[in-house]
Design a protein around this motif. Sequence first.
Motif, PDB file in Angstrom:
ATOM      1  N   THR A  85      10.859  21.696  41.561  1.00  0.00           N
ATOM      2  CA  THR A  85      10.223  20.496  41.013  1.00  0.00           C
ATOM      3  C   THR A  85      10.549  20.267  39.538  1.00  0.00           C
ATOM      4  O   THR A  85      10.068  19.297  38.961  1.00  0.00           O
ATOM      5  N   THR A  86      11.312  21.171  38.921  1.00  0.00           N
ATOM      6  CA  THR A  86      11.708  20.996  37.524  1.00  0.00           C
ATOM      7  C   THR A  86      13.221  20.860  37.443  1.00  0.00           C
ATOM      8  O   THR A  86      13.949  21.262  38.360  1.00  0.00           O
ATOM      9  N   LEU A  87      13.695  20.308  36.353  1.00  0.00           N
ATOM     10  CA  LEU A  87      15.136  20.130  36.178  1.00  0.00           C
ATOM     11  C   LEU A  87      15.833  21.480  36.128  1.00  0.00           C
ATOM     12  O   LEU A  87      16.915  21.660  36.710  1.00  0.00           O
ATOM     13  N   LEU A  88      15.228  22.459  35.466  1.00  0.00           N
ATOM     14  CA  LEU A  88      15.832  23.781  35.386  1.00  0.00           C
ATOM     15  C   LEU A  88      15.944  24.411  36.772  1.00  0.00           C
ATOM     16  O   LEU A  88      16.974  24.973  37.135  1.00  0.00           O
ATOM     17  N   ALA A  89      14.884  24.296  37.557  1.00  0.00           N
ATOM     18  CA  ALA A  89      14.915  24.894  38.889  1.00  0.00           C
ATOM     19  C   ALA A  89      15.885  24.171  39.816  1.00  0.00           C
ATOM     20  O   ALA A  89      16.580  24.788  40.617  1.00  0.00           O
ATOM     21  N   MET A  90      15.940  22.836  39.719  1.00  0.00           N
ATOM     22  CA  MET A  90      16.842  22.063  40.575  1.00  0.00           C
ATOM     23  C   MET A  90      18.308  22.388  40.307  1.00  0.00           C
ATOM     24  O   MET A  90      19.134  22.357  41.226  1.00  0.00           O
ATOM     25  N   THR A  91      18.629  22.682  39.072  1.00  0.00           N
ATOM     26  CA  THR A  91      20.029  22.873  38.706  1.00  0.00           C
ATOM     27  C   THR A  91      20.433  24.329  38.578  1.00  0.00           C
ATOM     28  O   THR A  91      21.625  24.631  38.484  1.00  0.00           O
ATOM     29  N   ASP A  92      19.461  25.236  38.592  1.00  0.00           N
ATOM     30  CA  ASP A  92      19.821  26.621  38.318  1.00  0.00           C
ATOM     31  C   ASP A  92      19.041  27.633  39.150  1.00  0.00           C
ATOM     32  O   ASP A  92      19.575  28.228  40.071  1.00  0.00           O
TER      33      ASP A  92
END
Length: 359
Positions: A119-126
Motif C-alpha cells: 500500500t506504499t510506494l516503497l513497498a510497491m516498488t521494492d
Amino acid sequence: MSEIIVSTPVHNRLEQLFLKHNLSKKTVVLFDENTKELFGRDILTALKNQGFTFVELVVPARETSKSFRTAYRLYGNLIEADVDRSWNLLAVGGGVVGDLGGYIAASYYRGIPIVQLPTTLLAMTDSSIGGKVAINHPLGKNLIGFFHMPELVLIDPSYLKSLPEREVYAGMAEVVKYGFIADMEFLRYIEKHFDDIVAIKDPYVSEAVRKSASIKADIVEQDFKEQSGLRATLNFGHTFAHGFEKLADYRHIRHGEAVAVGMICALHLSRKLEKISQDELQRGLAILSKFKFRRGLVQKRFKDIPAETILESMLSDKKKVDKQLRYVLLEGLGKAYLHPEPLDDGIVIEAIEKAKKCC
C-alpha cells in the motif's frame, strides 16, 4: 517468479487471481492499524463477497512490530484459529507488514503461501518484490529471516493517494535507485516527471511503479539468493542507510529517507574511486536534491555526527562478508556494481564528509 499485477481496484479480482495461482480461498489477512482503517472495509468485504474464509490480524503501524514478540503472538492467533498448511497469508501494508507477514508465512507450518498487497510506494516498488522477508533484532535490522517468494504481488496505485507526502518521498528514493543502478532511460524519465510522480499523477506514477517493479523482478530472477552479486546491486545506498537507521534507533527515520542520504554518500564514494565523472556526480546529486526531506533530515540527525561514528554504525549491516562491508557503487549512471574488494575506512569517511557538506 512471482506474477506482479498492477490494477485498480485490485481487490475486486482476488478470487480470480487466487484460483489462477492454485491458492485456496482460506487466507489470513494481516494489516497494520493504518491499513486496516484505510483499506480494511473494502478488502474484507471483497473477500466475503468472493467466498473467502479469512482470519484478520492487526499489528501496530511501526517498525518495532517486526519482532520475535509480535511474531510469537501472531503464531498463537493462527493456532487458536485452526489455521493449517492449506491456508495462505495476504499481507496488506507497507514494508513492515510485508516483511512480518512474509516471515510468518515462511515459518508457520514450515511455510504457507504469501500474497503481497503493498500500500506504499516503497513497498510497491521494492520490499514486496523478491521474497526477502525478515524481522529485526536489537543489534541490527532484518537480520533474521528467509527467502520466501510471494505467489502474487498485487499493486493498486490508487492506494498511494492516501499516503502522507513524507511517505511518498520515502518511496521515491527506491524508484530513483532503479534508475541509478540499471536503466539510464528510466533515470531520464524520473528527471522529467519527478514532480508528477510524487504528486501521484497518472500515467506517470503507474509507469514508475511498473518499471521499478519490473527492474527488481528481473534482477531477482537472475540472482534470487544473491550469489552472483547482481542482486546485491539493489542495495545501492543501503550500506550507508542501515547505519543511519541504527543511529536513529529504527524509529526516527523512514527507510527511504535513509536510502536517499545513503545514495548521496555512495555517489561521492563512486566519484572518489573515479568510477563516475564529476558531471555524473552532479547530475545524480541534482536528482536527489529534489527530495524535500533531505536537507532537514541531514541537518537534524546526521550532519553533526562524526563520519567515524556513522561508519561504526554501518558495521551492523547484515551484508558484511568476513566482517567487511560491501559497497554497491556506480560505474556510470544507470550501471551499478558490487565493489569486489574491501575499501579503506579512510576513503569511506571522506565520502561521508563530502556528502554531509553537500547536504
